[in-house]
Design an enzyme around this catalytic site. Structure first.
Site, mmCIF file in Angstrom:
data_model
loop_
_atom_site.group_PDB
_atom_site.id
_atom_site.type_symbol
_atom_site.label_atom_id
_atom_site.label_comp_id
_atom_site.label_asym_id
_atom_site.label_seq_id
_atom_site.Cartn_x
_atom_site.Cartn_y
_atom_site.Cartn_z
ATOM 1 N N GLY A 202 -2.142 -15.403 0.697
ATOM 2 C CA GLY A 202 -1.555 -16.610 1.777
ATOM 3 C C GLY A 202 -2.342 -16.790 1.549
ATOM 4 O O GLY A 202 -3.722 -16.697 0.504
ATOM 5 N N ASN A 203 -3.444 -17.592 2.671
ATOM 6 C CA ASN A 203 -4.881 -17.547 2.832
ATOM 7 C C ASN A 203 -5.642 -17.461 4.053
ATOM 8 O O ASN A 203 -4.587 -17.538 4.918
ATOM 9 C CB ASN A 203 -5.593 -18.966 2.583
ATOM 10 C CG ASN A 203 -4.875 -20.554 2.616
ATOM 11 O OD1 ASN A 203 -4.729 -20.479 3.874
ATOM 12 N ND2 ASN A 203 -3.811 -21.001 2.001
#
Ligand code: CTP
Length: 403
Positions: A202-203
Site C-alpha cells: 500500500g501507500n
C-alpha cells in the site's frame, strides 16, 4: 448576510470584539452568542453595542421567537471565536446546554471555529480527537497560531487574528457556484495490492486532499462521485457526494472507466499502485516457505489516467496529481511539466512529499501546471483551500476552452 458569532470563555474573547466590528463594518447582520463564561471577559453591553443586535446567553429569553433554534436556522454563517477546549468538546458531543449549543445544533450553515487554549490542552489526545471529529463533520478550523500565550509560555494555541478569521469565514460563503450542473468524478486515497489474504502493498495516502476536492466541488454546485480507495478512518466524505469504494488499482480503474463517460471533469487524486503482485497467494504466506528472505514478483498496472485521456470526449477536463520527493521547487516544477506532457492531462497538480511531509497533514502546497507546462496557479494552506484553488484552475480552463 446573517452571521452568528459564538464567543466562549477565553481571554481571546477581547480579540473577538474586533472580529465583530470587522463583520459589521463589512455590512453583515451580526448576532453575538456568548457563553456565560465569555461574559466574564467581555460584557454583554459591548457585544450589543458593537453588533447592534440584542445579545443573550440563555435559551429562556425571547422564547416566543423560538430563539434557541431561530438563530441557527437563520444563519448563513456561524463563527465560534475563541473556541475553548471545553466548547470544542461540547460541539463534538452535540451538547445543547446553552444558546450557543442549541444554535450550533440547529444550523446547516458553514461553521468556522477559531480555537484558543494552552498548548498542552491543544495537544491533549481528547482535543486532538475532538478536532478530528469536527473536521470530518465539515467544521472549518482557522488556527490556532503559534506564539506567546497568556501565561507567558509559548506554542500553538493563540487564537488567529480577527482579520484572518473573518477572511477565511467569508470566503466559505462567498464561494462561486461556477460548477453548477457540472458532473465531476474524483478519485481519492491509496490502492492496496494484495499479497495474500491478510497482507498487501500500500501507500501512505490518507484521501484527505481528494475528499476535500469532492466537498469543495459540491460547495460550488457540482454533482460529485468519489471513487475512494482506503480512506483514513477520520477522513469522511461529504454526505452530498456519491461514494464508490474500491480496493485495488484494478478496481479503481474499473470504477473510473464506468463513471468517466458521464463526467465533465475527472480528478485523479488517488495514489494508484504502479505494480500488483503477480501471483497472489490463496493462503497466508508462511515464513518457513521462504527461509532467509522472500522475493515478490510484481507486474505493472495499467496507467488509468492515460487511458481516460485517450478516451476523452469533447469538453471533458482531466486532471492528474503528482506526489514527488524532490530537493527543490524547480525540481518539482520540472517533474510536474514532464508528467503533464507524458499523461496528456489538461492540468496536473504537483506536491512535494517525504517522510514527514504531504500525507497525513491537514495542510498542502500545490503547483498546478497545464498541458503545455505553464504554471496556472500555486496554492498553499488547508486541503480545503488547495482544493478550491484547483477548482478555480479547472473552472478557468473550462471557461477558456468554451471561448
Ligand atoms: N495514475 C493512474 N494510474 C496508475 C498510476 C497513476 O491513473 N497506474 C495517476 C495518479 O492517480 C496521478 C497520476 O497518475 O493522478 C500520477 O501518478 P504517479 O504515480 O505520480 O505517476 P506515474 O505514472 O506512476 O509516474 P512515476 O512513477 O514515473 O513517477
Amino acid at each position: 448576510m446573517f452571521v452568528v458569532v459564538g464567543v466562549t470563555g477565553g481571554i481571546a474573547a477581547y480579540k473577538s470584539v474586533s472580529l465583530v466590528r470587522l463583520l459589521v463594518k463589512a455590512g453583515h447582520d451580526v448576532h453575538v452568542v456568548p457563553t456565560d463564561d465569555a461574559l466574564r471577559f467581555v460584557g454583554l453591553p459591548t457585544w450589543e453595542a458593537l453588533s447592534r443586535n440584542p445579545v443573550t446567553t440563555s435559551v429562556h429569553d425571547d422564547v416566543a421567537k423560538v430563539r434557541h433554534v431561530a438563530l441557527g436556522q437563520s444563519a448563513d454563517l456561524v463563527i465560534v471565536a475563541p473556541a475553548t477546549a471545553n466548547t470544542l468538546a461540547a460541539m463534538t458531543a452535540g451538547l445543547a446546554s446553552d444558546l450557543l449549543g442549541t444554535t450550533l445544533l440547529a444550523t446547516t450553515a458553514p461553521v468556522v471555529v477559531a480555537p484558543a487554549m494552552h498548548t498542552e490542552m491543544w495537544r491533549h489526545p481528547a482535543t486532538v480527537h475532538n478536532m478530528e471529529v469536527l473536521r470530518a463533520r465539515g467544521v472549518h478550523v482557522v488556527g490556532p497560531a503559534d506564539g506567546v500565550l497568556t501565561g507567558g509560555d509559548s506554542g500553538p494555541g493563540r487564537m488567529s487574528e480577527p482579520e484572518e478569521i473573518a477572511a477565511a469565514a467569508l470566503a466559505l460563503v462567498e464561494r462561486p457556484r461556477d460548477l453548477d450542473g457540472v458532473s465531476i468524478v474524483v478519485s481519492a486515497g491509496g490502492t492496496r495490492e494484495p499479497i495474500d489474504p491478510v497482507r498487501y502493498l500500500g501507500n501512505r495516502s490518507s484521501g484527505r486532499q481528494g475528499v476535500a476536492i469532492a466537498r469543495a466541488a459540491a460547495d460550488r454546485g457540482a454533482r460529485v462521485t468519489l471513487v475512494a480507495a482506503h480512506l483514513d478512518a477520520d477522513v469522511r466524505p461529504d454526505p452530498r457526494v456519491e461514494v464508490i469504494a474500491v480496493g485495488t488499482a484494478d478496481e479503481l480503474g474499473t470504477a473510473m472507466d464506468a463513471t468517466a463517460d458521464d463526467a465533465d471533469v475527472i480528478v485523479m487524486a488517488a495514489a494508484v499502485a504502479d505494480y500488483a503482485v503477480a501471483a497472489v497467494s490463496e493462503h497466508k504466506l508462511r515464513k518457513q516457505d521462504s527461509p532467509g528472505g522472500l522475493t515478490l514478483q510484481l507486474t505493472e498496472n495499467r496507467d488509468i489516467v492515460s487511458a481516460l485521456v485517450a478516451a476523452r470526449r469533447d469538453g471533458q477536463t482531466i486532471v492528474a496529481f503528482a506526489a514527488e520527493t524532490v530537493e527543490s521547487d524547480e525540481e518539482l516544477l520540472q517533474r510536474a511539466r514532464a508528467k503533464a506532457a507524458r499523461k496528456g492531462v489538461d492540468l496536473l497538480a504537483a506536491n512535494a512529499v517525504g517522510w514527514t511531509r504531504g500525507f497525513e497533514a491537514a495542510d498542502n502546497a500545490l503547483t498546478i501546471v497545464d498541458r503545455d507546462g505553464r504554471v496556472v496557479a500555486t496554492a498553499s494552506g488547508s486541503k480545503d483551500d488547495t482544493a478550491h484553488a484547483l477548482l478555480d484552475a479547472i473552472a478557468a480552463i473550462r471557461a477558456a476552452s468554451r471561448g
